[in-house]
Design a protein around this motif. Sequence first.
Motif, mmCIF file in Angstrom:
data_model
loop_
_atom_site.group_PDB
_atom_site.id
_atom_site.type_symbol
_atom_site.label_atom_id
_atom_site.label_comp_id
_atom_site.label_asym_id
_atom_site.label_seq_id
_atom_site.Cartn_x
_atom_site.Cartn_y
_atom_site.Cartn_z
ATOM 1 N N ASN A 97 29.981 37.797 35.916
ATOM 2 C CA ASN A 97 30.532 39.131 35.700
ATOM 3 C C ASN A 97 29.437 40.163 35.455
ATOM 4 N N VAL A 98 28.379 39.787 34.792
ATOM 5 C CA VAL A 98 27.244 40.702 34.607
ATOM 6 C C VAL A 98 26.655 41.084 35.960
ATOM 7 N N GLN A 117 40.923 38.256 44.605
ATOM 8 C CA GLN A 117 41.435 36.945 44.218
ATOM 9 C C GLN A 117 40.375 36.106 43.496
ATOM 10 N N ILE A 118 39.176 36.111 44.012
ATOM 11 C CA ILE A 118 38.110 35.310 43.399
ATOM 12 C C ILE A 118 37.738 35.871 42.034
ATOM 13 N N LEU A 119 37.622 37.186 41.918
ATOM 14 C CA LEU A 119 37.284 37.782 40.618
ATOM 15 C C LEU A 119 38.375 37.501 39.582
ATOM 16 N N LYS A 120 39.641 37.583 39.987
ATOM 17 C CA LYS A 120 40.740 37.237 39.071
ATOM 18 C C LYS A 120 40.665 35.768 38.665
ATOM 19 N N ASN A 121 40.391 34.917 39.639
ATOM 20 C CA ASN A 121 40.310 33.485 39.377
ATOM 21 C C ASN A 121 39.162 33.164 38.420
ATOM 22 N N ILE A 122 38.032 33.810 38.609
ATOM 23 C CA ILE A 122 36.889 33.599 37.715
ATOM 24 C C ILE A 122 37.269 33.982 36.292
ATOM 25 N N ASP A 123 37.877 35.144 36.133
ATOM 26 C CA ASP A 123 38.241 35.616 34.795
ATOM 27 C C ASP A 123 39.312 34.747 34.137
ATOM 28 N N ALA A 124 40.232 34.200 34.926
ATOM 29 C CA ALA A 124 41.323 33.403 34.372
ATOM 30 C C ALA A 124 40.937 31.952 34.111
ATOM 31 N N ASN A 125 39.851 31.514 34.708
ATOM 32 C CA ASN A 125 39.449 30.116 34.626
ATOM 33 C C ASN A 125 38.679 29.864 33.333
ATOM 34 N N GLN A 126 39.334 29.244 32.371
ATOM 35 C CA GLN A 126 38.711 28.973 31.068
ATOM 36 C C GLN A 126 37.552 27.977 31.166
ATOM 37 N N SER A 127 37.556 27.158 32.200
ATOM 38 C CA SER A 127 36.492 26.163 32.334
ATOM 39 C C SER A 127 35.311 26.656 33.177
ATOM 40 N N GLU A 128 35.349 27.919 33.613
ATOM 41 C CA GLU A 128 34.248 28.470 34.422
ATOM 42 C C GLU A 128 33.079 28.798 33.494
ATOM 43 N N SER A 129 32.102 27.916 33.456
ATOM 44 C CA SER A 129 30.973 28.053 32.530
ATOM 45 C C SER A 129 30.065 29.231 32.883
ATOM 46 N N ARG A 130 30.145 29.709 34.122
ATOM 47 C CA ARG A 130 29.253 30.784 34.565
ATOM 48 C C ARG A 130 29.924 32.153 34.531
ATOM 49 N N LYS A 131 31.115 32.226 33.983
ATOM 50 C CA LYS A 131 31.929 33.442 34.021
ATOM 51 C C LYS A 131 31.177 34.674 33.520
ATOM 52 N N ASP A 132 30.618 34.619 32.320
ATOM 53 C CA ASP A 132 29.950 35.785 31.742
ATOM 54 C C ASP A 132 28.768 36.228 32.592
#
Length: 181
Positions: A104-105, A86-101
């Motif tokens: 994910n690394v 759920q958290i990984l999906k939420n991170i990927d779907a959240n356009q405002s998550e500035s730390r996403k990339d």
Amino acid sequence: MADSYQIKDQGGTYFLTCQVVGWVDVFSRQAYRDIIIDSLKYCIVEKDLIVYAYVIMTNHVHLIVRSNSERLSDTIRDFKRFTSNQILKNIDANQSESRKDWMNVVFEYHARFNKRVKEKQFWTHENHAVELTSNEMIDSKLNYIHENPVRAAWVENAEDYLYSSARSYAGLNNLLEIELI
């Protein structure tokens, strides 16, 4: 994994630490903390989990729990699997998550060293399970859990931190209904 930190008595009361790989500060965002709360609520209702204490810090969760169904290992495994997804999906779907990339690394890096994980690893494998077999151990871990936000200098009083069972022990409303120990 050290044998001393495994859940041996499936009906016992345990202090657990669920840690995010690389100590990534995922839970600095409310949306991810709320996934933990909702999942614990589900485990309480559907999986006979008894939560006596908890705190959600930025990169780990401490719990004092027991399983009425005497399947604590299974419940914690399912909890970690569900919340990870759920958290990984939420991170990927959240356009405002500035730390996403960056996150994910880190999650992809840790997955490379775990045969059971395909693409991304969120939680470490260990739960650092400590069976609580005396009142002194329970009191020590309960205090440790509730004082975490105070030691982090987020709040002056443990019961002021919204994502902690300290609120319940102080007689205040809490996000998660727990059983007092």
